[in-house]
Write a protein that holds these residues in place. Structure first.
Motif, PDB file in Angstrom:
ATOM      1  N   ASP A  54      -5.744  -3.270   5.326  1.00  7.81           N
ATOM      2  CA  ASP A  54      -5.381  -2.077   4.562  1.00  7.81           C
ATOM      3  C   ASP A  54      -6.618  -1.218   4.295  1.00  7.81           C
ATOM      4  OD1 ASP A  54      -4.501  -0.223   2.725  1.00  7.81           O
ATOM      5  OD2 ASP A  54      -3.242  -1.645   1.638  1.00  7.81           O
ATOM      6  N   LYS A  55      -6.651  -0.018   4.925  1.00  8.93           N
ATOM      7  CA  LYS A  55      -7.848   0.836   4.827  1.00  8.93           C
ATOM      8  C   LYS A  55      -8.079   1.368   3.406  1.00  8.93           C
ATOM      9  CE  LYS A  55      -9.549   1.679   9.166  1.00  8.93           C
ATOM     10  NZ  LYS A  55      -8.872   0.555   9.803  1.00  8.93           N
ATOM     11  N   SER A  56      -7.001   1.518   2.635  1.00  9.96           N
ATOM     12  CA  SER A  56      -7.156   2.127   1.311  1.00  9.96           C
ATOM     13  C   SER A  56      -7.627   1.111   0.265  1.00  9.96           C
ATOM     14  CB  SER A  56      -5.823   2.725   0.863  1.00  9.96           C
ATOM     15  OG  SER A  56      -4.887   1.692   0.658  1.00  9.96           O
ATOM     16  N   LYS A  57      -7.723  -0.152   0.664  1.00  7.96           N
ATOM     17  CA  LYS A  57      -8.116  -1.182  -0.299  1.00  7.96           C
ATOM     18  C   LYS A  57      -9.441  -1.826   0.118  1.00  7.96           C
ATOM     19  CE  LYS A  57      -3.986  -1.765  -2.568  1.00  7.96           C
ATOM     20  NZ  LYS A  57      -3.391  -0.484  -2.132  1.00  7.96           N
ATOM     21  N   ARG A  58     -10.168  -2.288  -0.849  1.00  5.01           N
ATOM     22  CA  ARG A  58     -11.358  -3.061  -0.523  1.00  5.01           C
ATOM     23  C   ARG A  58     -11.385  -4.347  -1.334  1.00  5.01           C
ATOM     24  NH1 ARG A  58     -15.772   0.803  -3.365  1.00  5.01           N
ATOM     25  NH2 ARG A  58     -17.214  -0.930  -3.226  1.00  5.01           N
ATOM     26  N   THR A  59     -12.020  -5.349  -0.769  1.00  4.24           N
ATOM     27  CA  THR A  59     -12.113  -6.632  -1.452  1.00  4.24           C
ATOM     28  C   THR A  59     -13.482  -6.741  -2.107  1.00  4.24           C
ATOM     29  OG1 THR A  59     -10.710  -7.590   0.221  1.00  4.24           O
ATOM     30  CG2 THR A  59     -11.907  -9.121  -1.174  1.00  4.24           C
ATOM     31  N   VAL A  60     -13.498  -7.098  -3.364  1.00  6.63           N
ATOM     32  CA  VAL A  60     -14.748  -7.262  -4.079  1.00  6.63           C
ATOM     33  C   VAL A  60     -14.898  -8.742  -4.408  1.00  6.63           C
ATOM     34  CG1 VAL A  60     -16.080  -6.569  -6.094  1.00  6.63           C
ATOM     35  CG2 VAL A  60     -14.457  -4.965  -5.067  1.00  6.63           C
ATOM     36  N   THR A  61     -16.027  -9.319  -4.005  1.00  9.19           N
ATOM     37  CA  THR A  61     -16.253 -10.740  -4.254  1.00  9.19           C
ATOM     38  C   THR A  61     -17.275 -10.903  -5.368  1.00  9.19           C
ATOM     39  OG1 THR A  61     -15.860 -11.175  -1.928  1.00  9.19           O
ATOM     40  CG2 THR A  61     -16.920 -12.922  -3.189  1.00  9.19           C
ATOM     41  N   ALA A  62     -16.934 -11.635  -6.391  1.00 10.69           N
ATOM     42  CA  ALA A  62     -17.860 -11.879  -7.486  1.00 10.69           C
ATOM     43  C   ALA A  62     -18.383 -13.302  -7.375  1.00 10.69           C
ATOM     44  CB  ALA A  62     -17.177 -11.681  -8.827  1.00 10.69           C
ATOM     45  N   ARG A  63     -19.696 -13.435  -7.367  1.00  8.57           N
ATOM     46  CA  ARG A  63     -20.279 -14.780  -7.434  1.00  8.57           C
ATOM     47  C   ARG A  63     -20.090 -15.298  -8.850  1.00  8.57           C
ATOM     48  NH1 ARG A  63     -25.573 -15.531  -6.619  1.00  8.57           N
ATOM     49  NH2 ARG A  63     -26.118 -13.470  -7.390  1.00  8.57           N
ATOM     50  N   ASN A 122      -8.172  -0.522  -5.080  1.00  8.02           N
ATOM     51  CA  ASN A 122      -8.037   0.751  -4.376  1.00  8.02           C
ATOM     52  C   ASN A 122      -9.428   1.319  -4.176  1.00  8.02           C
ATOM     53  OD1 ASN A 122      -5.297   0.885  -4.119  1.00  8.02           O
ATOM     54  ND2 ASN A 122      -4.996   2.087  -5.979  1.00  8.02           N
ATOM     55  N   ASP A 123      -9.662   1.918  -3.011  1.00  9.02           N
ATOM     56  CA  ASP A 123     -10.999   2.396  -2.692  1.00  9.02           C
ATOM     57  C   ASP A 123     -11.163   3.830  -3.188  1.00  9.02           C
ATOM     58  OD1 ASP A 123     -13.491   2.359  -1.751  1.00  9.02           O
ATOM     59  OD2 ASP A 123     -12.978   2.473   0.363  1.00  9.02           O
ATOM     60  N   ARG A 124     -11.241   4.025  -4.492  1.00  5.38           N
ATOM     61  CA  ARG A 124     -11.280   5.384  -5.022  1.00  5.38           C
ATOM     62  C   ARG A 124     -12.489   5.645  -5.907  1.00  5.38           C
ATOM     63  NH1 ARG A 124      -5.632   5.527  -7.361  1.00  5.38           N
ATOM     64  NH2 ARG A 124      -6.775   6.125  -9.204  1.00  5.38           N
ATOM     65  N   TRP A 125     -13.325   4.629  -6.114  1.00  2.69           N
ATOM     66  CA  TRP A 125     -14.459   4.813  -7.009  1.00  2.69           C
ATOM     67  C   TRP A 125     -15.747   4.428  -6.314  1.00  2.69           C
ATOM     68  CZ3 TRP A 125      -9.821   2.637  -8.351  1.00  2.69           C
ATOM     69  CH2 TRP A 125      -9.024   3.388  -9.234  1.00  2.69           C
ATOM     70  N   GLN A 126     -16.867   4.972  -6.803  1.00  3.97           N
ATOM     71  CA  GLN A 126     -18.152   4.710  -6.166  1.00  3.97           C
ATOM     72  C   GLN A 126     -18.809   3.464  -6.719  1.00  3.97           C
ATOM     73  OE1 GLN A 126     -20.553   8.081  -6.897  1.00  3.97           O
ATOM     74  NE2 GLN A 126     -19.361   9.457  -5.624  1.00  3.97           N
ATOM     75  N   ASP A 127     -19.602   2.836  -5.890  1.00  2.00           N
ATOM     76  CA  ASP A 127     -20.572   1.826  -6.316  1.00  2.00           C
ATOM     77  C   ASP A 127     -19.991   0.766  -7.256  1.00  2.00           C
ATOM     78  OD1 ASP A 127     -22.313   3.582  -5.020  1.00  2.00           O
ATOM     79  OD2 ASP A 127     -22.681   4.689  -6.877  1.00  2.00           O
ATOM     80  N   LEU A 128     -18.873   0.183  -6.896  1.00  2.00           N
ATOM     81  CA  LEU A 128     -18.355  -0.895  -7.750  1.00  2.00           C
ATOM     82  C   LEU A 128     -19.271  -2.101  -7.655  1.00  2.00           C
ATOM     83  CD1 LEU A 128     -14.494  -0.961  -7.428  1.00  2.00           C
ATOM     84  CD2 LEU A 128     -15.996   0.482  -8.777  1.00  2.00           C
ATOM     85  N   THR A 129     -19.510  -2.716  -8.789  1.00  2.00           N
ATOM     86  CA  THR A 129     -20.360  -3.913  -8.806  1.00  2.00           C
ATOM     87  C   THR A 129     -19.641  -5.016  -9.561  1.00  2.00           C
ATOM     88  OG1 THR A 129     -21.375  -3.091 -10.816  1.00  2.00           O
ATOM     89  CG2 THR A 129     -22.548  -2.669  -8.765  1.00  2.00           C
ATOM     90  N   THR A 130     -20.157  -6.222  -9.443  1.00  2.00           N
ATOM     91  CA  THR A 130     -19.662  -7.308 -10.285  1.00  2.00           C
ATOM     92  C   THR A 130     -20.867  -7.992 -10.916  1.00  2.00           C
ATOM     93  OG1 THR A 130     -19.756  -8.860  -8.453  1.00  2.00           O
ATOM     94  CG2 THR A 130     -17.635  -7.805  -8.875  1.00  2.00           C
ATOM     95  N   GLN A 131     -20.597  -8.726 -11.977  1.00  2.30           N
ATOM     96  CA  GLN A 131     -21.631  -9.582 -12.542  1.00  2.30           C
ATOM     97  C   GLN A 131     -21.374 -10.994 -12.029  1.00  2.30           C
ATOM     98  OE1 GLN A 131     -20.743  -8.730 -16.706  1.00  2.30           O
ATOM     99  NE2 GLN A 131     -22.732  -7.770 -16.899  1.00  2.30           N
ATOM    100  N   ILE A 132     -22.319 -11.884 -12.296  1.00  3.24           N
ATOM    101  CA  ILE A 132     -22.037 -13.295 -12.025  1.00  3.24           C
ATOM    102  C   ILE A 132     -21.039 -13.738 -13.089  1.00  3.24           C
ATOM    103  CG2 ILE A 132     -23.009 -15.604 -11.924  1.00  3.24           C
ATOM    104  CD1 ILE A 132     -25.604 -14.300 -11.024  1.00  3.24           C
ATOM    105  N   GLU A 133     -19.910 -14.291 -12.655  1.00  2.00           N
ATOM    106  CA  GLU A 133     -18.823 -14.509 -13.606  1.00  2.00           C
ATOM    107  C   GLU A 133     -18.742 -15.932 -14.118  1.00  2.00           C
ATOM    108  OE1 GLU A 133     -15.206 -12.896 -12.018  1.00  2.00           O
ATOM    109  OE2 GLU A 133     -16.056 -10.887 -11.965  1.00  2.00           O
TER     110      GLU A 133
END
Lengths: 321, 536
Positions: free
Chosen positions: B267-276, B504-515
């Motif tokens: 799905d091009k409109s979505k992105r996967t974000v992986t949090a360590r 959804n891929d609509r925002w810039q520079d998404l980040t995660t913290q170590i969870e």
């Protein structure tokens, strides 16, 4: 009529006392620990002293008889206590939620009664016919199907496969206000599932009652007089065939409540039943007791209502209970 | 009365009930204000799906204690690299008196969302209320080190500790409640629990329990008004339903298990974000049990498990092999303590210790078969898979772990003798996990030290690690603990589990913290939603 109602109401007091006592006793005997349930995920890092403190604050170490007595005496003065799971007064919990439960149950019950009566009459008209066979066997199958299973099935089909109806909640996720339109579309699935789980009883009772009535002398007489089939069916057979349904309406109330319990949980409907499940698994005494009283009262009122209706519909029955 | 009039009566009654039901109630939590448009398309709104709901929204009862609560701020906060940054404090605390006194200078001009000013008395009120024994805060043990907390004027707060406690500043990310709004009501059940007021970037507009929480941006936020004006956190326990509602556009983002994330790959409109994370899964080895209490068995199990295979098969690659509570990519990890899968060495250790092969390949020693029970909490699929994989690896070395499931009520009384598939992890400081898991004084104390691990050297190093203010000395202490743990494992740590989010891929520079282990409202890419910018 008034005497019967009065007598039933008087009887309700000891019944409610016994039922709440039973709830406290069973909850106290359950393996659930109120302090651990209260702590939730925070409890995973908590030491024994914190749990001991919690248990003392929640009064969980006191014998259940004492807790029950405290609850009863303050409930009589109108103070229902605080819910430990939801962290708010029990009266607030009930006030916020009961309307939604009543709405769900009322829609489901209306649906079950009307659809059930219609199908029952249609089936009774030609017993042994194709429609009768389909309706009856479907009813027996549905009788055995638990409501939560029906709920999951409905979510899978209508929400996941078709995407036609929302899978849960009271409103769309992004919306805060409970507008009539929003609520109407969200109530469809849970109400239909709840109605379907109640449907078989009405179908089978009406089919039996109307079917029997069709073979009775007054109906045969009416037919002999050359009255139209429609008139015979709706004015003669249905009227006497509906009598058992009136009793059924009262006796289905407990089933309706347990059904709603499961359906509300499956559909995350913000009613009283979802709170009941939470109260039970967290040994939240004040909330559990208040909700039990409510459910018991609903059952008692349901029974009284069906007896009154029966008495009104058939003068031979009378009001002596 | 005729049947017809009865029908009429019934219909009227039903209609009355229906209208009363629809008119007389608001949603639980009292939603008010806000527009009725959903997630779809709005640039300034965000709807996310979560699996867990907070029990309360009052910091006094433990809400947001690890930071990142949207309604409140703590004295400090953590940036993307998990470094402490000032929030309601104007700067990082001054630590004096050999690590026993922490002095916080407060930011001035901050207001709560009801317009009343924030000051030192709110901080003192918050901490004192949490520590009060009448307050039902299950996490209050985390503040054990505090001896007293006092205000010095309007803009300075001083904490006096009972003992030097190096990671104390990490605890002060906990949210500050306003004294004027939270005082004078029952802290355990008052209205503040459901209608909180804070200094944070968002203001709660509705909480429908079991369904969702809604927030709107706080226009007067001291850090600047957030670009995302409307934030909704939907509580959806079922993974599949969450995925479907994400696909249908009802949600902008959600936490999902690895097998469901795969479905969004194309799905091009979505992105996967992986949090360590520091979220570990491991098996407790109770010291009281004749089999798991034997150091040879413990070491053999530690070598016999194939961690890499678990990461590949159970986590579909979204995770890492775990050798202790400290993940291998942490700056606190003791390099060289990795134990690669070595079945032959495990067998050799057992042979040498006198555990000889017996019936059906199960080893025995002095008539004691190498058998023990391993519990996992019912319904937790990931733990179940870990437990079964562990049992199958142990079997190859000749040790039988009988896997059973039960609720925590069933498991807890048996923890002394039976193994449990445990999980946990707090990334803020190694002390938080290690001390609770390993210190002998906390053996079987609640859910602390479930294995009843007792090792005097480790105890000593744990004390050194928390008391020393010097980072080098702390690192040395934690290195020693990890090496001791390799020689005498109290647990067989298996994996560290990544948390996966589809957005959804609509925002810039998404980040995660170590969870951490617990992934509630604060964790996830939306940890800093107040700073997000829409994509141009």
């Amino acid at each position: 009529m008034a005497r019967m109602a009065g007598r039933r109401l008087l009887l309700a007091v000891p019944v409610l006392a016994v039922v709440t006592f039973g709830v406290f006793a069973i909850a106290a005997a359950s393996p659930f620990d109120p302090a651990k349930a209260y702590a939730g995920s925070a409890g995973l890092g908590a030491g024994q002293d914190v749990f001991d403190q919690l248990r003392e604050n929640l009064g969980a170490d006191r014998p259940f008889v004492a807790r029950w007595w405290d609850w009863v005496t303050s409930a009589v003065t109108g103070d229902l206590g605080d819910s430990s799971t939801l962290r708010q007064p029990v009266a607030d919990v009930i006030g916020e939620r009961i309307g939604w439960s009543v709405l769900l149950c009322a829609v489901a019950f209306t649906l079950a009664v009307t659809v059930g009566t219609t199908l029952g009459v249609l089936a009774a008209r030609r017993r042994g016919g194709l429609l009768d066979r389909v309706v009856t066997s479907l009813s027996y199958t549905l009788e055995a199907a638990p409501p939560f299973w029906l709920g999951l099935l409905a979510i899978w089909f209508f929400a996941l496969k078709l995407g036609a109806l929302p899978a849960g909640g009271l409103t769309d996720t992004g919306s805060d206000v409970a507008t009539a339109g929003q609520v109407a579309s969200h109530v469809v699935l849970p109400a239909v599932v709840l109605a379907v789980s109640q449907l078989p009883w009405f179908v089978l009772y009406v089919r039996q009652g109307v079917g029997d009535a069709l073979e009775e002398d007054p109906v045969r007489g009416a037919r002999a007089r050359g009255l139209r089939e429609r008139t015979v069916l709706l004015h003669h057979a249905l009227r006497s065939g509906l009598l058992p349904v009136l009793t059924l309406i009262g006796s289905r109330v407990p089933e309706l409540i347990t059904g709603a319990l499961l359906v509300e949980t499956v559909f995350s409907w913000p009613g009283i039943a979802a709170a009941t499940v939470q109260a039970a698994t967290s040994v939240d005494f004040p909330l559990l007791a208040a909700l039990t009283v409510l459910a018991t009262a609903a059952v008692l009122v349901g029974n009284l209502l069906s007896d009154l209706l029966y008495g009104l519909a058939d003068p031979r029955v009378g009001f002596d209970g | 009365m005729t049947a017809r009039s009865i029908r009429g009566m019934a219909a009227t009654a039903m209609a009355a009930v229906l209208t009363a039901g629809a008119a007389a109630c608001s949603t639980p939590g009292g939603g008010n204000g806000g527009s009725a448009d959903g997630a779809k398309g709005d640039k300034d709104s965000l709807v996310v799906g979560l699996a867990n709901e907070p029990e309360t929204l009052s910091p006094l009862l433990g809400y947001g204690k690890d930071g990142n609560s949207k309604i409140f701020d703590g004295l400090l906060t953590r940036d993307a690299a998990m470094k402490l940054q000032p929030a309601l404090a104007a700067e990082l605390p001054k630590i004096t008196d050999d690590g026993r006194t922490y002095t916080y200078k407060l930011r001035t001009g901050v207001k709560f969302s009801d317009g009343k000013p924030f000051s030192a008395k709110d901080v003192v009120f918050t901490y004192r209320t949490i520590l009060d024994e009448k307050t039902n805060n299950a996490a209050k043990g985390e503040l054990d080190a505090i001896d007293r907390v006092t205000a010095d004027g309007d803009d300075t707060v001083v904490f006096r500790l009972k003992y030097p406690y190096a990671p104390f500043a990490e605890r002060t990310v906990l949210p500050i409640a306003p004294e004027h709004a939270a005082k004078g009501q029952d802290v355990n059940s008052g209205s503040f629990n459901t209608r909180p007021i804070g200094t944070g970037p968002y203001v709660l507009t509705g909480w429908s329990k079991g369904e969702k929480l809604s927030f709107k941006a706080n226009p007067a936020y001291w850090g600047g008004e957030p670009k995302i004006k409307k934030l909704t956190m939907a509580i959806i326990k079922d993974d599949d339903i969450r995925a479907t509602r994400l696909r249908s556009g009802d949600l902008d983002g959600a936490i999902l298990p690895p097998n469901l994330v795969k479905g969004f790959k194309g799905d091009k409109s979505k992105r996967t974000v992986t949090a360590r994370t520091t979220d570990f899964r491991g098996v407790t080895l109770p010291t009281a049990n004749k089999v798991t209490g034997d150091v040879a068995v413990r070491r053999a199990l530690d070598l016999a498990v194939d961690r890499e295979a678990m990461v590949d098969k159970l986590l579909e690659g979204a995770g890492k092999a775990g050798y202790g509570p400290v993940p291998t990519d942490s700056e606190w990890f003791a390099k060289g303590t990795e134990r690669p899968h070595d079945l032959d060495k495990a067998k050799k250790l057992l042979d040498e210790a006198g555990w000889t092969p017996g019936d059906q390949g199960i080893r025995e020693k002095d008539g004691q078969p190498a058998k023990f029970t391993l519990w996992f909490p019912a319904g937790d699929k990931l733990r179940q898979e870990h437990a079964l994989a562990f049992a199958s690896d142990a079997k190859k070395a000749g040790i039988k772990a009988e896997v059973q499931s039960g609720t925590w009520e069933v498991i807890e009384p048996r923890m002394k003798n039976d193994a449990v598939l445990a999980g946990g992890g707090n990334p803020a400081d190694p002390d938080f996990d290690l001390y609770n898991l390993l210190h002998s004084s906390l053996a079987l104390d609640g859910f602390n030290n479930m294995a009843a691990y007792a090792n005097p050297d480790v105890d000593k190093a744990l004390e050194d690690g928390r008391r020393s203010g010097d980072k080098g000395a702390r690192k040395a202490a934690y290195d020693k603990i990890q090496r001791d743990l390799a020689a005498d494992p109290g647990y067989v740590f298996l994996t560290h589990v990544d948390h996966l989010y589809v957005m959804n891929d609509r925002w810039q520079d998404l980040t995660t913290q170590i969870e951490p282990h617990d992934h509630g409202l604060g964790a996830g890419p939306w940890w800093n939603v107040e700073d997000w910018q829409p994509k141009k």
